[in-house]
Design a protein around this motif. Structure first.
Motif, PDB file in Angstrom:
ATOM      1  N   ARG A 245       2.269   4.031  -8.551  1.00 25.36           N
ATOM      2  CA  ARG A 245       1.305   3.041  -9.039  1.00 25.36           C
ATOM      3  C   ARG A 245       1.900   1.632  -9.151  1.00 25.36           C
ATOM      4  O   ARG A 245       1.162   0.671  -9.316  1.00 25.36           O
ATOM      5  N   ARG A 246       3.227   1.528  -9.082  1.00 28.71           N
ATOM      6  CA  ARG A 246       3.881   0.232  -9.234  1.00 28.71           C
ATOM      7  C   ARG A 246       3.818  -0.553  -7.935  1.00 28.71           C
ATOM      8  O   ARG A 246       3.913  -0.005  -6.852  1.00 28.71           O
ATOM      9  N   LYS A 247       3.668  -1.870  -8.059  1.00 32.83           N
ATOM     10  CA  LYS A 247       3.652  -2.744  -6.878  1.00 32.83           C
ATOM     11  C   LYS A 247       5.001  -3.452  -6.771  1.00 32.83           C
ATOM     12  O   LYS A 247       5.557  -3.894  -7.770  1.00 32.83           O
ATOM     13  N   ASP A 248       5.496  -3.551  -5.551  1.00 28.75           N
ATOM     14  CA  ASP A 248       6.723  -4.290  -5.286  1.00 28.75           C
ATOM     15  C   ASP A 248       6.451  -5.770  -5.545  1.00 28.75           C
ATOM     16  O   ASP A 248       5.487  -6.332  -5.022  1.00 28.75           O
ATOM     17  N   GLU A 249       7.294  -6.393  -6.356  1.00 26.50           N
ATOM     18  CA  GLU A 249       7.076  -7.804  -6.730  1.00 26.50           C
ATOM     19  C   GLU A 249       7.192  -8.751  -5.537  1.00 26.50           C
ATOM     20  O   GLU A 249       6.527  -9.792  -5.499  1.00 26.50           O
ATOM     21  N   MET A 250       8.025  -8.426  -4.570  1.00 27.86           N
ATOM     22  CA  MET A 250       8.240  -9.301  -3.411  1.00 27.86           C
ATOM     23  C   MET A 250       7.104  -9.210  -2.392  1.00 27.86           C
ATOM     24  O   MET A 250       6.639 -10.220  -1.888  1.00 27.86           O
ATOM     25  N   THR A 251       6.666  -7.972  -2.100  1.00 27.43           N
ATOM     26  CA  THR A 251       5.687  -7.780  -1.029  1.00 27.43           C
ATOM     27  C   THR A 251       4.270  -7.539  -1.532  1.00 27.43           C
ATOM     28  O   THR A 251       3.320  -7.702  -0.774  1.00 27.43           O
ATOM     29  N   GLY A 252       4.129  -7.107  -2.768  1.00 28.60           N
ATOM     30  CA  GLY A 252       2.810  -6.769  -3.293  1.00 28.60           C
ATOM     31  C   GLY A 252       2.346  -5.382  -2.874  1.00 28.60           C
ATOM     32  O   GLY A 252       1.273  -4.934  -3.259  1.00 28.60           O
ATOM     33  N   GLU A 253       3.139  -4.696  -2.053  1.00 28.40           N
ATOM     34  CA  GLU A 253       2.807  -3.341  -1.601  1.00 28.40           C
ATOM     35  C   GLU A 253       3.067  -2.330  -2.711  1.00 28.40           C
ATOM     36  O   GLU A 253       3.983  -2.488  -3.514  1.00 28.40           O
TER      37      GLU A 253
END
Length: 103
Positions: free
Chosen positions: A29-37
């Motif tokens: 459920r977490r989004k990567d802060e750099m890519t938003g993926e």
């Protein structure tokens, strides 16, 4: 190098088995802060603790368990030198196991 650290201690006729597992335990459920993926789910499903080749604890985990899980089990009996085995498998098919002896 194993992802599992095992510590044992005899206490009042029982054996305390403490296990620390290094694992990211991602919920999916977490989004990567750099890519938003969204970061793919990656979590331990099962942990098994064996004493002298007999299963004494079998734990089913889910995404609700935090990173680097810690498990503690109190085993009735056990003698110094007895073998302990801890193993885990995750949702991506990765697995690890580690052997130790009761101290």
């Amino acid at each position: 190098m194993s992802t599992i650290k095992i510590r044992t201690k005899r206490v009042d006729g029982a054996t305390l088995i403490r296990v620390l597992i290094t694992h990211p335990m991602e919920t999916g459920r977490r989004k990567d802060e750099m890519t938003g993926e969204t970061v793919a789910a990656h979590y331990i499903r099962t942990v098994r603790i064996e004493h002298k080749a007999r299963t004494v604890a079998s734990c089913d985990f889910s995404t609700a368990v935090s990173r680097d899980p810690y498990v503690s089990v109190r085993l009735k009996g056990g003698e110094p030198g007895d073998p302990i085995r801890v193993s885990w498998e995750d949702n991506q098919g990765q697995k690890d196991s580690q052997d130790a002896v009761i101290e």
